[in-house]
Design an enzyme around this catalytic site. Sequence first.
Site, short mmCIF file in Angstrom:
data_model
loop_
_atom_site.label_atom_id
_atom_site.label_comp_id
_atom_site.label_asym_id
_atom_site.label_seq_id
_atom_site.Cartn_x
_atom_site.Cartn_y
_atom_site.Cartn_z
N CYS A 45 -6.51 -2.06 -7.91
CA CYS A 45 -5.74 -2.36 -9.13
C CYS A 45 -5.19 -3.78 -9.09
O CYS A 45 -5.18 -4.49 -10.11
CB CYS A 45 -4.57 -1.38 -9.28
SG CYS A 45 -5.09 0.33 -9.44
C1 BEZ Z 1 -6.75 1.13 -5.73
O1 BEZ Z 1 -6.38 0.50 -6.71
O2 BEZ Z 1 -7.13 0.56 -4.71
C2 BEZ Z 1 -6.75 2.63 -5.76
C3 BEZ Z 1 -5.82 3.32 -6.51
C4 BEZ Z 1 -5.83 4.70 -6.49
C5 BEZ Z 1 -6.80 5.37 -5.77
C6 BEZ Z 1 -7.75 4.67 -5.05
C7 BEZ Z 1 -7.73 3.28 -5.05
#
Ligand code: BEZ
Length: 211
Positions: A45
Site C-alpha cells: 500500500c
Molecule cells: C500490503 O500493502 O503490503 C498488504 C496489505 C494487506 C495484506 C497484504 C499486504
Amino acid sequence: MALQLGDIAPDFTAETTQGTIRFHEWIGDGWAILFSHPKDFTPVCTTELGYMASLAPEFARRNCKVLGLSVDPLTDHERWLDDIEETQGHRPGYPLIADPERTVANLYGMVHPKALDTLTVRSVFVIGPDKTIKLMITYPASTGRDFDEILRVLDSLQLTARHKVATPVNWRRGNDVIIVPALGDDEARALFPNGWSTVKPYLRVVPDPSA
Ligand code: BEZ
C-alpha cells in the site's frame, strides 16, 4: 445487488485527510477515481499510494480527481503520509477517506471477506462526469496495482465518450482506434471523412481522432 458498470456511483459524505467530502459534489463536472487499499503502514500500500501521488499531474491534466480509502482512522492516515513521502518520494496530495465503520466500503463492495476478513481489498472505480461507474477493477491484497493502466483506461474512456470509436488491445493515446460496429459505413463516412482502413467489415481502423 453488486454495483455494475453504468450504475450511478453511490453518493456519500465521508471524513478525509482534507476534511469532509460530499462525493458527488466533490466530483463536480469532472472525472473521479475512488480506490481502496487494505491497511495503512503496510508495504505494498505504501508503494501504491506514493506512485499514485507521483501521477497527480497526469490525472489533473485529464480533469480527474483521485480519492483513496481504507478502514483505518484519520490519525493513522495522517501519520502514514509522512512515511509515504519519506520512502516513495511523493506525498499524496489527494484525500484519503477514513472509513473505520466501513460505510463507504460496504456501499462499494470493497470488503471481500473470503479474501481478506474485514479489510478492504484493492478496488478501483472510475466515475464519469455524469456520476456513473465507467470502470471497476478488483485486485487482491498481495498484488500492487498498475496505476499506469488506470491512466491508460481513463484515456480510452475519455476518448470513447467523445467519439464513436473503441480502443483495441494494448492501445495507448495516439494509437489507431476502431470505428464502433454500431456505426454503419454511411454514418462513418460523415464522421471520418478522411476514410478508414477496412481489415474486415467489422474491423475498421482510423487514426486517433483526438491526436
Ligand atoms: C500490503 O500493502 O503490503 C498488504 C496489505 C494487506 C495484506 C497484504 C499486504
